[in-house]
Design an enzyme around this catalytic site. Structure first.
Site: not given
Ligand code: NAD
Length: 237
Positions: A11-14, A34, A53, A82, A145
């Protein structure tokens, strides 16, 4: 050919960028999230959004049932959900440690195991796990992490060996620093410090991670399994 694709944390981000990339290619995309609400344009474009979740095995089962009913068995799984709970070791509570492991590593185990049921039956499946460069090189204040993200590498490589003969591939994408909510918590000074160490001199856009994930799920990557691909602007070399 339109495939049934599931992106956790879509739903957001990556995860959102990954979901959009598959949806734009005409796949049947489901996302789990979540909290919060998924963007309206995503659901309007036919993406199925299921609240789930991944720390809850029963919710994972219910989510898969709904996805299978509407899109058929998942053929491409992107385990992206994550969290971080950064803390120096002496201040890190056991809960800080176990909750990050339970989401990032055991949560991924839950969704991968459930997806495998359909993939084994179909004798075909693509699984891409989102790790992090922190899982490869570590990060101060990120022992929990880093352990969870390093764990994903061993998990994927074991399954690549275990299930390769069944035509299932398991690959890992290890992003560097990406502009998302997760990295918004960093101070300007921390961001400048990170950028100064990245040969490409900037953060990644979520779409740049999505492009690699899409490649690993495509027929062009049919002979790639057990790989860990950093998408980090050269940070870890
Ligand atoms: P974000 O916080 O924007 O998004 C995280 C997503 O995970 C959200 O959609 C959230 O709802 C979901 N989530 C978290 N806990 C959950 C649970 N218990 N059950 C179901 N869904 C859950 O983060 P992002 O930056 O988009 O990160 C996405 C992935 O990429 C993650 O695994 C993160 O560790 C990894 N990552 C991110 C970066 C960065 O710089 N942003 C770098 C390396 C890896």
């Amino acid at each position: 050919m339109s495939r049934s694709v599931l992106v956790t944390g879509g739903n957001r981000g990556i995860g959102l960028a990954i979901a959009r990339a598959f949806a734009d290619a005409g796949d049947k995309v489901a996302i789990t999230y979540r909290s919060g609400e998924p963007p309206k344009d995503l659901t309007a474009a036919g993406v199925l959004a299921v609240k789930c979740d991944i720390t809850d095995t029963e919710m994972v089962e219910q989510a898969y049932k709904e996805i299978e009913e509407k899109h058929g068995a998942v053929e491409v799984l992107v385990a992206n959900a994550g969290i971080t709970k950064d803390q120096l070791l002496m201040r890190m509570s056991e809960e800080d440690f176990t909750s990050v492991l339970d989401t990032n590593l055991t949560g991924t185990f839950r969704v991968v195991k459930r997806a495998n049921r359909g993939m084994l039956r179909a004798r075909k499946g693509r699984v891409v796990l989102i790790s992090s460069v922190v899982g490869l090189y570590g990060g101060p204040g990120q022992a929990n992490y880093a352990a969870s993200k390093a764990g994903l590498v061993g998990f994927a490589r074991s399954l690549a060996r275990e299930l390769g003969s069944r035509n299932l591939t398991f690959n890992v994408v290890a992003p560097g620093f990406v502009d998302t909510d997760m990295t918004q918590v960093l101070t300007d000074e921390q961001r400048a410090n990170i950028v100064s160490q990245v040969p490409l001199g900037r953060y990644a856009k979520p779409e740049e991670i999505a492009a690699t994930v899409k490649f690993l799920a495509s027929d062009d990557a049919s002979y790639i399994t057990g790989a860990v691909i950093p998408v980090d602007g050269g940070l870890g070399m």
